[in-house]
Design an enzyme around this catalytic site. Structure first.
Site, PDB file in Angstrom:
ATOM      1  N   GLU A 100      -5.492  11.779  -0.254  1.00  0.00           N
ATOM      2  CA  GLU A 100      -4.891  10.630  -0.619  1.00  0.00           C
ATOM      3  C   GLU A 100      -5.626   8.970  -0.630  1.00  0.00           C
ATOM      4  O   GLU A 100      -6.644   9.085  -0.182  1.00  0.00           O
ATOM      5  CB  GLU A 100      -3.778  10.538   0.894  1.00  0.00           C
ATOM      6  N   ASP A 101      -4.931   8.358  -1.333  1.00  0.00           N
ATOM      7  CA  ASP A 101      -5.442   6.999  -1.319  1.00  0.00           C
ATOM      8  C   ASP A 101      -5.292   6.289   0.171  1.00  0.00           C
ATOM      9  O   ASP A 101      -6.339   5.811   0.605  1.00  0.00           O
ATOM     10  CB  ASP A 101      -4.725   6.064  -2.348  1.00  0.00           C
ATOM     11  N   ASP A 104      -0.674   5.380   5.754  1.00  0.00           N
ATOM     12  CA  ASP A 104       0.107   4.182   6.329  1.00  0.00           C
ATOM     13  C   ASP A 104       1.100   4.513   7.403  1.00  0.00           C
ATOM     14  O   ASP A 104       0.722   4.690   8.515  1.00  0.00           O
ATOM     15  CB  ASP A 104       0.845   3.419   5.225  1.00  0.00           C
ATOM     16  N   LYS A 132      -4.321   3.073   7.751  1.00  0.00           N
ATOM     17  CA  LYS A 132      -3.767   1.702   8.623  1.00  0.00           C
ATOM     18  C   LYS A 132      -3.163   2.032  10.065  1.00  0.00           C
ATOM     19  O   LYS A 132      -1.916   2.348  10.016  1.00  0.00           O
ATOM     20  CB  LYS A 132      -2.654   1.119   7.792  1.00  0.00           C
ATOM     21  N   PHE A 153      -1.617  -5.598   3.100  1.00  0.00           N
ATOM     22  CA  PHE A 153      -1.352  -5.059   1.740  1.00  0.00           C
ATOM     23  C   PHE A 153      -2.667  -4.805   1.109  1.00  0.00           C
ATOM     24  O   PHE A 153      -2.751  -5.908   0.702  1.00  0.00           O
ATOM     25  CB  PHE A 153      -0.085  -5.395   1.230  1.00  0.00           C
ATOM     26  N   ARG A 166      -4.784  -1.237  -9.902  1.00  0.00           N
ATOM     27  CA  ARG A 166      -5.185   0.129  -9.869  1.00  0.00           C
ATOM     28  C   ARG A 166      -6.757   0.273 -10.125  1.00  0.00           C
ATOM     29  O   ARG A 166      -7.727   0.964  -9.774  1.00  0.00           O
ATOM     30  CB  ARG A 166      -4.613   1.075 -10.410  1.00  0.00           C
TER      31      ARG A 166
HETATM   32  P1  IMP Z   1       2.985   6.359   4.184  1.00  0.00           P
HETATM   33  O1  IMP Z   1       3.856   7.384   3.775  1.00  0.00           O
HETATM   34  O2  IMP Z   1       3.712   5.089   4.529  1.00  0.00           O
HETATM   35  O3  IMP Z   1       1.890   6.803   4.730  1.00  0.00           O
HETATM   36  O4  IMP Z   1       2.528   5.561   2.744  1.00  0.00           O
HETATM   37  C1  IMP Z   1       1.683   6.340   1.938  1.00  0.00           C
HETATM   38  C2  IMP Z   1       1.786   5.601   0.572  1.00  0.00           C
HETATM   39  O5  IMP Z   1       2.278   4.133   0.651  1.00  0.00           O
HETATM   40  C3  IMP Z   1       0.680   5.746  -0.186  1.00  0.00           C
HETATM   41  O6  IMP Z   1       0.144   6.669  -0.627  1.00  0.00           O
HETATM   42  C4  IMP Z   1       0.575   4.542  -1.098  1.00  0.00           C
HETATM   43  O7  IMP Z   1       0.887   4.845  -2.290  1.00  0.00           O
HETATM   44  C5  IMP Z   1       1.489   3.396  -0.293  1.00  0.00           C
HETATM   45  N1  IMP Z   1       0.704   2.307   0.411  1.00  0.00           N
HETATM   46  C6  IMP Z   1       0.847   2.167   1.661  1.00  0.00           C
HETATM   47  N2  IMP Z   1       0.159   1.262   2.158  1.00  0.00           N
HETATM   48  C7  IMP Z   1      -0.278   0.632   1.030  1.00  0.00           C
HETATM   49  C8  IMP Z   1      -0.961  -0.620   0.792  1.00  0.00           C
HETATM   50  O8  IMP Z   1      -1.606  -1.288   1.510  1.00  0.00           O
HETATM   51  N3  IMP Z   1      -1.475  -0.806  -0.521  1.00  0.00           N
HETATM   52  C9  IMP Z   1      -0.918  -0.070  -1.779  1.00  0.00           C
HETATM   53  N4  IMP Z   1      -0.224   1.036  -1.481  1.00  0.00           N
HETATM   54  C10 IMP Z   1       0.051   1.329  -0.040  1.00  0.00           C
HETATM   55 MG    MG Z   2      -0.066   6.968  -2.505  1.00  0.00          MG
END
Ligand code: IMP
Ligand code: MG
Length: 180
Positions: A100-101, A104, A132, A153, A166
């Site tokens: 994963e990138d 969050d 995060k 962000f 990106r």
């Molecule tokens: P989660 O489901 O809230 O953990 O979010 C995961 C996805 O939200 C990541 O794979 C990103 O694509 C996007 N995301 C969450 N935070 C950021 C950020 O700070 N910048 C860019 N994309 C984010």
């Molecule tokens: Mg993502």
């Protein structure tokens, strides 16, 4: 000065990214020796991380990708996650490493872990470039993590805002984020 310098403040530069990715690759190599390793990148955000990571893992391995979309706005997930494109081969019996990138809220990885576990791989682990911790809504196991970032962000090195940024070779923070 680069044209994006006015918009993005560097948080993690290319040198730090590369050094940390080398460390993660060494850990992964040690842990997956002799296994049937499949790295599954979560598109699109993980594409640069995945490309750099696999080149540093000195093991036989396979690469696959999953596409996900979550309904929501550009800066936060709604928690409703959908697989938009699936892996190309069954993962039954394999040692899967989800790449994963950023983790969050944890909702995306949580959904993907449940979904993949139902396909009976031998093991499923998680490798994320960023996390995060302040925003976690569900507890998720993270086996390999590059960096923890504050609750801002971030963009670059695969991560986008409205589809842009990106291609930045570093991770940075948008100086002026329009909310709404
Ligand atoms: P989660 O489901 O809230 O953990 O979010 C995961 C996805 O939200 C990541 O794979 C990103 O694509 C996007 N995301 C969450 N935070 C950021 C950020 O700070 N910048 C860019 N994309 C984010
Ligand atoms: Mg993502």
């Amino acid at each position: 000065m680069n044209s994006w310098a006015a918009e993005v403040e560097v948080l993690i530069d290319a040198e730090r990214l590369s050094k940390r990715i080398g460390e993660l690759a060494a850990e992964i190599r040690r842990d997956f020796q002799g296994r049937d390793l499949v790295l599954v990148g979560v598109l699109k955000g993980s594409f640069l991380f995945m490309a750099d990571l696999v080149r540093r893992i000195e093991l036989p391995l396979r690469c696959d990708f999953l596409g996900v979309s979550s309904y929501g706005d550009e800066t936060k997930t709604s928690g409703v996650i959908r697989i938009t494109s699936d892996v190309s081969r069954p993962v039954e019996g394999c040692d899967v490493l989800l790449v994963e990138d950023i983790v969050d809220t944890g909702l995306t990885i949580n959904y993907l872990l449940e979904n993949l576990r139902a396909r009976r791989p031998r093991t499923v682990k998680v490798c994320t470039l960023l996390e995060k911790p302040a925003r976690r809504r569900v507890p998720v196991p993270i086996d390999y993590c590059g960096f923890s970032v504050p609750d801002v962000f971030v963009v670059g090195y695969g991560l986008d805002y409205r589809g842009l940024y990106r291609n930045l070779p570093f991770v940075g923070q948008l100086r002026h984020l329009e909310v709404g």
